[in-house]
Design a protein around this motif. Sequence first.
Motif, PDB file in Angstrom:
ATOM      1  N   THR A  16       0.759  -1.224  -0.175  1.00  0.00           N
ATOM      2  CA  THR A  16       0.033   0.208   0.055  1.00  0.00           C
ATOM      3  C   THR A  16       0.867   1.444   0.064  1.00  0.00           C
ATOM      4  OG1 THR A  16       0.020  -0.110   2.425  1.00  0.00           O
ATOM      5  CG2 THR A  16      -2.006  -1.038   1.155  1.00  0.00           C
ATOM      6  N   ALA A  21       5.850  -1.520  -2.072  1.00  0.00           N
ATOM      7  CA  ALA A  21       6.069  -2.016  -3.280  1.00  0.00           C
ATOM      8  C   ALA A  21       7.293  -2.250  -3.845  1.00  0.00           C
ATOM      9  CB  ALA A  21       5.467  -0.964  -4.316  1.00  0.00           C
ATOM     10  N   TYR A  81      -1.517  -2.578  -9.430  1.00  0.00           N
ATOM     11  CA  TYR A  81      -2.243  -2.261  -8.260  1.00  0.00           C
ATOM     12  C   TYR A  81      -3.731  -1.808  -8.622  1.00  0.00           C
ATOM     13  CZ  TYR A  81       1.949  -3.008  -5.892  1.00  0.00           C
ATOM     14  OH  TYR A  81       3.350  -3.612  -5.094  1.00  0.00           O
ATOM     15  N   LEU A  85      -0.745   3.815  -5.934  1.00  0.00           N
ATOM     16  CA  LEU A  85       0.022   3.952  -4.867  1.00  0.00           C
ATOM     17  C   LEU A  85       0.579   5.355  -5.017  1.00  0.00           C
ATOM     18  CD1 LEU A  85       2.397   0.741  -5.282  1.00  0.00           C
ATOM     19  CD2 LEU A  85       0.596   1.169  -3.669  1.00  0.00           C
ATOM     20  N   LYS A  93       0.190   2.734 -10.860  1.00  0.00           N
ATOM     21  CA  LYS A  93      -0.769   1.309 -10.822  1.00  0.00           C
ATOM     22  C   LYS A  93       0.077   0.249 -11.246  1.00  0.00           C
ATOM     23  CE  LYS A  93      -5.519   2.333 -11.319  1.00  0.00           C
ATOM     24  NZ  LYS A  93      -6.669   1.854 -11.887  1.00  0.00           N
TER      25      LYS A  93
END
Length: 143
Positions: A16, A21, A81, A85, A93
């Motif tokens: 998140t 990431a 994602y 983020l 994404k």
Amino acid sequence: MPVLALEQITTSPTATTKEEAIQEAADMLVAAGAVTPDYADAMREREASVSTYMGNLLAIPHGTNESKDSILDSGLSVARYETPLDWDGNPVKFVIGIAGKDGGHLEILSKIAIVFADEDEVAKLEAAPDAAAILELLGDVNE
């Protein structure tokens, strides 16, 4: 070994934050046999000196020039994602982790850049139903 295989793509990542990431990308590269676990630190170092945000919802975290010893083979990891983020104030994404053996990352980077420079291609990647569909759209990196 292909640079990008199906198991190196996820459409259900758990990170998140940018930091999570980067770790997730590194873990996928480790699982693929492309890098050693300390490559994650090199990715964080790189990010601290220059953002790897590329525009069009894409970030490409990668190691520093000094991290060559951590790279076992060229490889990519791709995470998509659902919720963007925050990457230094930019929406991301797609996080594509990259490790290039013997300078191979430049050619791989250029192939990714070509895809992500085209907003229609980015829209297709966003709409892709699964990892297999994403692999098909990014398959040129293996050639």
